[in-house]
Design a protein around this motif. Structure first.
Motif, PDB file in Angstrom:
ATOM      1  N   ASN A   1      16.587-116.561 -17.189  1.00  0.00           N
ATOM      2  CA  ASN A   1      16.575-116.754 -18.438  1.00  0.00           C
ATOM      3  C   ASN A   1      15.374-117.907 -18.868  1.00  0.00           C
ATOM      4  O   ASN A   1      15.505-118.585 -19.823  1.00  0.00           O
ATOM      5  CB  ASN A   1      17.540-116.918 -19.305  1.00  0.00           C
ATOM      6  N   ASN A   2      14.333-118.098 -17.851  1.00  0.00           N
ATOM      7  CA  ASN A   2      13.659-119.225 -18.161  1.00  0.00           C
ATOM      8  C   ASN A   2      12.469-118.980 -17.416  1.00  0.00           C
ATOM      9  O   ASN A   2      12.274-118.550 -16.175  1.00  0.00           O
ATOM     10  CB  ASN A   2      14.350-120.689 -17.449  1.00  0.00           C
ATOM     11  N   ASN A   3      11.412-118.969 -18.032  1.00  0.00           N
ATOM     12  CA  ASN A   3      10.211-118.605 -17.687  1.00  0.00           C
ATOM     13  C   ASN A   3       9.157-119.613 -16.983  1.00  0.00           C
ATOM     14  O   ASN A   3       7.929-119.703 -16.703  1.00  0.00           O
ATOM     15  CB  ASN A   3       9.190-117.817 -18.761  1.00  0.00           C
ATOM     16  N   ASP A   4       9.899-120.746 -16.631  1.00  0.00           N
ATOM     17  CA  ASP A   4       9.181-122.025 -16.428  1.00  0.00           C
ATOM     18  C   ASP A   4       9.279-121.805 -14.629  1.00  0.00           C
ATOM     19  O   ASP A   4      10.158-122.431 -14.146  1.00  0.00           O
ATOM     20  CB  ASP A   4       9.939-123.234 -16.670  1.00  0.00           C
ATOM     21  N   MET A   5       8.254-121.102 -14.263  1.00  0.00           N
ATOM     22  CA  MET A   5       8.293-120.756 -12.764  1.00  0.00           C
ATOM     23  C   MET A   5       7.509-122.107 -11.969  1.00  0.00           C
ATOM     24  O   MET A   5       6.584-122.500 -12.745  1.00  0.00           O
ATOM     25  CB  MET A   5       7.438-119.559 -12.494  1.00  0.00           C
TER      26      MET A   5
ATOM     27  N   SER B   1      14.144-112.631 -17.706  1.00  0.00           N
ATOM     28  CA  SER B   1      13.629-113.513 -16.495  1.00  0.00           C
ATOM     29  C   SER B   1      13.698-112.627 -15.368  1.00  0.00           C
ATOM     30  O   SER B   1      13.053-112.976 -14.522  1.00  0.00           O
ATOM     31  CB  SER B   1      14.481-114.606 -16.423  1.00  0.00           C
TER      32      SER B   1
ATOM     33  N   ARG C   1       5.742-110.411 -20.001  1.00  0.00           N
ATOM     34  CA  ARG C   1       6.832-109.715 -19.438  1.00  0.00           C
ATOM     35  C   ARG C   1       7.697-109.088 -20.627  1.00  0.00           C
ATOM     36  O   ARG C   1       7.576-109.710 -21.867  1.00  0.00           O
ATOM     37  CB  ARG C   1       7.757-110.311 -18.591  1.00  0.00           C
TER      38      ARG C   1
ATOM     39  N   ARG D   1      13.958-119.460 -12.543  1.00  0.00           N
ATOM     40  CA  ARG D   1      15.487-119.256 -12.727  1.00  0.00           C
ATOM     41  C   ARG D   1      15.919-118.438 -13.814  1.00  0.00           C
ATOM     42  O   ARG D   1      15.043-117.768 -14.710  1.00  0.00           O
ATOM     43  CB  ARG D   1      16.176-120.676 -13.051  1.00  0.00           C
TER      44      ARG D   1
END
Lengths: 113, 113
Positions: free
Chosen positions: A97-101, B98, B94, A95
């Protein structure tokens, strides 16, 4: 919360045959969607990604994927599989601005000669 | 340009010990994320660092910690190791936002005996 389902744990295809790997996601807003490939003992390599725009996305190595919002799917396709495509494939959702994939469990692809 | 590098590639520890893993991102990349990959739980997000600050954190116990240095290099530490911490630990970098492609390193294979 976002989540990803890859229904197929293992797929076997013959070299030269077409391939489709399934991915379904759950996410409340517009998702960022990714497909990665992992060869044994290696890290993950990005095949393609979807953020917005054209729902048919072209990637590297001849792969493409289609985003279907109505089906919450992002299936990966390749018209003709090569023996070197044998690997594990992961679908992921992220999502803004969030790197919590969140990754799916992966689909292991075997290619028969 | 050099990719994401992780050291060491392989590590064997015993229960109760602590371990530090290192990740050097691609030059110019300011965001570093860590993931744990196990056969049972798959790929799980640990945390993300950006400009030396933890930006996001996954659902892991406090035994897992990390930091980022001014040159964007990152370390993660696991204290009081448990057998279940045996995993492949992947680092990804990166540029910033995001929508930037996330590049993964080859991983550090940690075995806890």
């Amino acid at each position: 919360a976002q989540s990803v389902t890859q229904p197929d744990i293992h797929i076997t295809v013959s070299e030269g045959a077409s391939l489709e790997l399934r991915c379904n996601y759950s996410y409340g807003a517009t998702p960022y969607l990714f497909w990665y490939v992992q060869s044994p003992g290696q890290g993950l390599q990005l095949l393609l990604k979807y953020f917005s725009g054209d729902t048919l996305v072209q990637g590297i190595k001849g792969f493409e994927a289609e985003f279907k919002r109505s089906q919450s799917s992002f299936n990966l396709r390749k018209p003709s599989v090569h023996w070197s495509d044998a690997a594990e494939y992961f679908c992921a959702v992220g999502r803004y601005n969030n790197n919590d994939m969140r990754f799916g469990a992966g689909t292991r692809l075997t290619v028969k000669p | 340009k050099a990719g994401v590098t992780q050291t060491p590639r392989y590590l064997i520890k015993t229960r109760g010990q602590q371990v530090t893993l290192s990740c050097s991102p691609i030059s110019g990349h300011r965001s570093v994320s860590w993931y744990q990959q196990t056969p049972g739980q798959g790929l799980q997000f640990l945390f993300e660092y950006f400009s030396e600050t933890q930006r996001n954190k996954g659902n892991f116990p406090g035994r897992f910690s990390g930091r980022q240095f001014s040159n964007s290099r990152s370390e993660m530490n696991v204290s009081t190791l448990e057998l279940g911490d045996s995993a492949l630990y992947l680092c990804a970098s990166r540029k910033t936002g995001s929508t930037d492609t996330q590049y993964f390193g080859p991983g550090t294979r940690l075995t806890v005996l």
